[in-house]
Design a protein around this motif. Sequence first.
Motif, PDB file in Angstrom:
ATOM      1  N   PHE A 234       0.830  -1.318  -0.016  1.00  0.00           N
ATOM      2  CA  PHE A 234      -0.277   0.244  -0.286  1.00  0.00           C
ATOM      3  C   PHE A 234       0.758   1.443   0.365  1.00  0.00           C
ATOM      4  O   PHE A 234       2.127   1.269   0.596  1.00  0.00           O
ATOM      5  CB  PHE A 234      -1.081  -0.087   1.158  1.00  0.00           C
ATOM      6  CG  PHE A 234      -1.759  -0.971   1.314  1.00  0.00           C
ATOM      7  CD1 PHE A 234      -3.333  -1.447   0.756  1.00  0.00           C
ATOM      8  CD2 PHE A 234      -1.686  -1.585   2.569  1.00  0.00           C
ATOM      9  CE1 PHE A 234      -3.706  -2.071   0.401  1.00  0.00           C
ATOM     10  CE2 PHE A 234      -2.735  -3.358   2.395  1.00  0.00           C
ATOM     11  CZ  PHE A 234      -3.542  -3.131   1.692  1.00  0.00           C
ATOM     12  N   ALA A 235       0.125   2.378  -0.735  1.00  0.00           N
ATOM     13  CA  ALA A 235       1.197   3.552  -0.540  1.00  0.00           C
ATOM     14  C   ALA A 235       0.848   4.203   0.895  1.00  0.00           C
ATOM     15  O   ALA A 235       1.653   4.829   1.938  1.00  0.00           O
ATOM     16  CB  ALA A 235       0.678   4.459  -1.645  1.00  0.00           C
ATOM     17  N   ARG A 236      -0.047   3.789   0.768  1.00  0.00           N
ATOM     18  CA  ARG A 236      -1.145   4.245   1.854  1.00  0.00           C
ATOM     19  C   ARG A 236      -1.807   4.113   2.527  1.00  0.00           C
ATOM     20  O   ARG A 236      -2.750   3.393   2.149  1.00  0.00           O
ATOM     21  CB  ARG A 236      -0.935   5.982   1.869  1.00  0.00           C
ATOM     22  CG  ARG A 236      -1.710   6.090   3.938  1.00  0.00           C
ATOM     23  CD  ARG A 236      -1.791   8.226   3.478  1.00  0.00           C
ATOM     24  NE  ARG A 236      -2.200   8.623   2.796  1.00  0.00           N
ATOM     25  CZ  ARG A 236      -2.454   9.083   1.307  1.00  0.00           C
ATOM     26  NH1 ARG A 236      -1.170   9.140   1.259  1.00  0.00           N
ATOM     27  NH2 ARG A 236      -3.196   9.450   1.356  1.00  0.00           N
ATOM     28  N   VAL A 237      -2.265   3.365   4.610  1.00  0.00           N
ATOM     29  CA  VAL A 237      -3.681   3.073   4.815  1.00  0.00           C
ATOM     30  C   VAL A 237      -4.428   4.150   5.526  1.00  0.00           C
ATOM     31  O   VAL A 237      -3.253   4.617   6.852  1.00  0.00           O
ATOM     32  CB  VAL A 237      -3.393   1.875   5.251  1.00  0.00           C
ATOM     33  CG1 VAL A 237      -4.500   1.212   6.178  1.00  0.00           C
ATOM     34  CG2 VAL A 237      -2.305   0.485   5.033  1.00  0.00           C
ATOM     35  N   GLU A 238      -5.085   4.816   4.956  1.00  0.00           N
ATOM     36  CA  GLU A 238      -5.356   5.303   5.917  1.00  0.00           C
ATOM     37  C   GLU A 238      -6.952   5.258   7.163  1.00  0.00           C
ATOM     38  O   GLU A 238      -7.852   4.490   6.408  1.00  0.00           O
ATOM     39  CB  GLU A 238      -6.548   6.851   5.525  1.00  0.00           C
ATOM     40  CG  GLU A 238      -5.463   7.276   4.742  1.00  0.00           C
ATOM     41  CD  GLU A 238      -6.053   8.253   3.724  1.00  0.00           C
ATOM     42  OE1 GLU A 238      -6.860   8.161   2.992  1.00  0.00           O
ATOM     43  OE2 GLU A 238      -4.814   8.730   2.289  1.00  0.00           O
ATOM     44  N   LEU A 239      -7.112   4.907   8.924  1.00  0.00           N
ATOM     45  CA  LEU A 239      -7.606   4.674   9.337  1.00  0.00           C
ATOM     46  C   LEU A 239      -8.669   5.882   9.960  1.00  0.00           C
ATOM     47  O   LEU A 239      -8.476   6.606  10.712  1.00  0.00           O
ATOM     48  CB  LEU A 239      -6.686   3.853  10.727  1.00  0.00           C
ATOM     49  CG  LEU A 239      -6.166   2.774  10.314  1.00  0.00           C
ATOM     50  CD1 LEU A 239      -5.876   2.352  11.549  1.00  0.00           C
ATOM     51  CD2 LEU A 239      -6.650   1.788   9.399  1.00  0.00           C
ATOM     52  N   TYR A 240      -9.825   5.705   9.102  1.00  0.00           N
ATOM     53  CA  TYR A 240     -10.925   6.813   9.465  1.00  0.00           C
ATOM     54  C   TYR A 240     -11.684   6.546  10.820  1.00  0.00           C
ATOM     55  O   TYR A 240     -12.062   7.770  11.794  1.00  0.00           O
ATOM     56  CB  TYR A 240     -11.592   7.076   8.514  1.00  0.00           C
ATOM     57  CG  TYR A 240     -10.678   7.411   6.942  1.00  0.00           C
ATOM     58  CD1 TYR A 240     -11.231   9.432   7.172  1.00  0.00           C
ATOM     59  CD2 TYR A 240      -9.853   7.553   6.373  1.00  0.00           C
ATOM     60  CE1 TYR A 240     -10.349  10.045   6.582  1.00  0.00           C
ATOM     61  CE2 TYR A 240      -9.616   8.489   5.629  1.00  0.00           C
ATOM     62  CZ  TYR A 240      -9.776   9.727   5.187  1.00  0.00           C
ATOM     63  OH  TYR A 240      -9.431  10.512   4.359  1.00  0.00           O
ATOM     64  N   CYS A 241     -12.040   4.942  10.326  1.00  0.00           N
ATOM     65  CA  CYS A 241     -12.691   4.712  11.859  1.00  0.00           C
ATOM     66  C   CYS A 241     -12.797   2.949  12.254  1.00  0.00           C
ATOM     67  O   CYS A 241     -14.004   2.490  11.380  1.00  0.00           O
ATOM     68  CB  CYS A 241     -14.234   5.381  11.814  1.00  0.00           C
ATOM     69  SG  CYS A 241     -15.381   4.711  12.685  1.00  0.00           S
ATOM     70  N   LEU A 242     -12.451   2.700  13.252  1.00  0.00           N
ATOM     71  CA  LEU A 242     -12.107   1.209  14.053  1.00  0.00           C
ATOM     72  C   LEU A 242     -12.407   1.846  14.958  1.00  0.00           C
ATOM     73  O   LEU A 242     -11.359   1.779  16.098  1.00  0.00           O
ATOM     74  CB  LEU A 242     -11.233   1.414  13.694  1.00  0.00           C
ATOM     75  CG  LEU A 242     -10.708   0.154  11.781  1.00  0.00           C
ATOM     76  CD1 LEU A 242      -9.553  -0.475  11.409  1.00  0.00           C
ATOM     77  CD2 LEU A 242     -11.860  -0.819  11.305  1.00  0.00           C
ATOM     78  N   PRO A 243     -13.465   1.655  15.893  1.00  0.00           N
ATOM     79  CA  PRO A 243     -13.824   2.357  17.151  1.00  0.00           C
ATOM     80  C   PRO A 243     -13.326   1.518  17.619  1.00  0.00           C
ATOM     81  O   PRO A 243     -13.248   1.790  18.960  1.00  0.00           O
ATOM     82  CB  PRO A 243     -15.412   2.221  16.500  1.00  0.00           C
ATOM     83  CG  PRO A 243     -15.700   1.682  16.425  1.00  0.00           C
ATOM     84  CD  PRO A 243     -14.649   1.260  15.107  1.00  0.00           C
ATOM     85  N   LYS A 244     -13.065   0.263  17.690  1.00  0.00           N
ATOM     86  CA  LYS A 244     -12.574  -1.288  18.510  1.00  0.00           C
ATOM     87  C   LYS A 244     -10.915  -0.936  18.486  1.00  0.00           C
ATOM     88  O   LYS A 244     -10.840  -1.831  19.518  1.00  0.00           O
ATOM     89  CB  LYS A 244     -13.780  -2.657  18.626  1.00  0.00           C
ATOM     90  CG  LYS A 244     -15.137  -1.898  18.432  1.00  0.00           C
ATOM     91  CD  LYS A 244     -15.561  -1.554  20.002  1.00  0.00           C
ATOM     92  CE  LYS A 244     -17.471  -1.844  19.859  1.00  0.00           C
ATOM     93  NZ  LYS A 244     -17.681  -1.111  21.427  1.00  0.00           N
ATOM     94  N   HIS A 265     -10.698   7.953  13.813  1.00  0.00           N
ATOM     95  CA  HIS A 265     -11.374   7.820  14.752  1.00  0.00           C
ATOM     96  C   HIS A 265     -11.203   6.522  15.410  1.00  0.00           C
ATOM     97  O   HIS A 265     -12.042   4.986  14.881  1.00  0.00           O
ATOM     98  CB  HIS A 265     -13.364   7.166  15.236  1.00  0.00           C
ATOM     99  CG  HIS A 265     -13.948   7.440  16.649  1.00  0.00           C
ATOM    100  ND1 HIS A 265     -14.321   7.922  17.297  1.00  0.00           N
ATOM    101  CD2 HIS A 265     -15.017   6.646  16.276  1.00  0.00           C
ATOM    102  CE1 HIS A 265     -15.001   7.661  17.783  1.00  0.00           C
ATOM    103  NE2 HIS A 265     -15.367   6.744  17.865  1.00  0.00           N
ATOM    104  N   VAL A 266     -10.072   6.156  16.127  1.00  0.00           N
ATOM    105  CA  VAL A 266      -9.689   4.737  17.201  1.00  0.00           C
ATOM    106  C   VAL A 266      -9.636   5.508  18.552  1.00  0.00           C
ATOM    107  O   VAL A 266      -8.469   5.449  18.552  1.00  0.00           O
ATOM    108  CB  VAL A 266      -8.597   4.571  16.044  1.00  0.00           C
ATOM    109  CG1 VAL A 266      -8.172   4.442  14.663  1.00  0.00           C
ATOM    110  CG2 VAL A 266      -7.136   6.066  15.858  1.00  0.00           C
ATOM    111  N   PRO A 267     -10.631   5.474  18.990  1.00  0.00           N
ATOM    112  CA  PRO A 267     -10.164   5.690  20.559  1.00  0.00           C
ATOM    113  C   PRO A 267     -10.016   4.585  21.307  1.00  0.00           C
ATOM    114  O   PRO A 267      -8.965   5.353  22.631  1.00  0.00           O
ATOM    115  CB  PRO A 267     -11.783   6.087  20.486  1.00  0.00           C
ATOM    116  CG  PRO A 267     -12.724   5.544  19.886  1.00  0.00           C
ATOM    117  CD  PRO A 267     -11.527   5.291  18.609  1.00  0.00           C
TER     118      PRO A 267
END
Length: 481
Positions: A234-244, A265-267
């Motif tokens: 991957f050139a980039r993996v963008e984590l926008y929302c994985l709440p758990k 959102h990776v709280p």
Amino acid sequence: MELNNENSLKAEEDTISRLIDDVLLIILGKVNLKTTMRASVLSTRWKHLPWLLTQLSMDISDFLHKPYDDLTVDFHIDKAMSSLTEAVRNMLVPTRRKIIVTRLCIFLFLANSYSREIGFLVNEAIENGMIKDIELTSGVERIPGDVSTKEMVKHASGVNSFLGSYPNISCCLTRLLLYNATFGESDLHNLIANICTELRYLYLYQCDTGFDSVFKIDAPNSKLNRLEFAHCSFARVELYCLPKLEQLICGCWLSECLPLTLWGHVPCLKEVEIYSALSPFQEQFKLSELLCGTTCINTLSLDFLGYKIWLQPENYQLSSPFCNLTKLCLYDIFVGFGLLWTIALLEAAPSLEILEVEVYDHRCDEEEEMKQVCAERTNAAWEVSGFGHKLLLLTQLEIIGFNASEEHLSFIGAVMESAPNLQVVVLKDKYCKDCRAISSTTPAECRFPKEEDEQRVVVSNIRNRFSHAKINFCDYDCSSD
């Protein structure tokens, strides 16, 4: 004499067979499925036991004709998959299985024609209430670049078809490990966000959505708590929302820079692990840019695999992501670099309690091939002014690969002087049987103190200058690292 030996063996077998079912099931739980099935065929006492196992592991590698068969050869895969299919059929016969399988671990090749039959059998068993939880592994670790694009696309297609065709399996799947697969971006995202709704752990080895592609993960309903990438392009993996998500691991990336961004959102993210040896075309990166917006991380592991330090120098930028850091692990720092530069990281972590540092001196790995593919060894160009008046909460310091050089003693002293709560310093020898002959040429003053009198000298040296923390010496075998 031969007859006596045979009688002894039979007596021993009879003794084991007289054990109660629960004990025999523990024994069977330690061996592979092929051995389990053989035991049920050879002994009437054992014949019913395989169908009483509550945890099943069905592994294609158990059905190879070792040492000749190879899981990179289609013909060998096909033979092993045929045997695996028959084993799955036998183990999931409804009339024989009276006990629910609480966990089924199955390792197969989803691009193989036999996978459809296995999928049907497992899907039906779930429908009949026989299986509750599934771990699925598809593919095998291969040398990066040794798998054709066609193979990788075919494998991804097999994964999509399998999980799309057997919804019961997808709904019971909690762990998924995939090797060598090229997905469409929407297909891989669909697996994470919509199809595998109970997924807790996802491991991707040499997987992508097209070379040098950007993969965005936005899955607000996902239960994924551990995500791991290795050798992915991957050139980039963008984590926008994985709440758990609690644990994030990335290793040996193929892009120009670390291909991870935490956008949103990776709280719950508490543990981050990064490991790689950089190639000549890859660049250093700022750790603060990866961890931007995260404040819950308590454990951070960075492994340089004995080569270039891939962190860009920075200081105050790390204060926010490091504010709750309690454990920091810095692994495989080349022995020629020293350790004092790591103080800059400690200064940014006011709550740090445990520091583990590992020195890389594993000289049996010094192959010419590695030197050609890895960037030139360079240390981090961090400016270190010492701790000043800042006190650390550190309670434990561990150095793996310790040597009695002034450099290591000075590092221990720099930490001790600013850590009044330090309770124990653990100094480990990094032993490797393959390096032993070479290590014998190391100057005595730079070796690990193995003898008691040598250790007393080190302890005395530290005590004369620094705190009274307990100092322990122990071995560490790195031969299997």
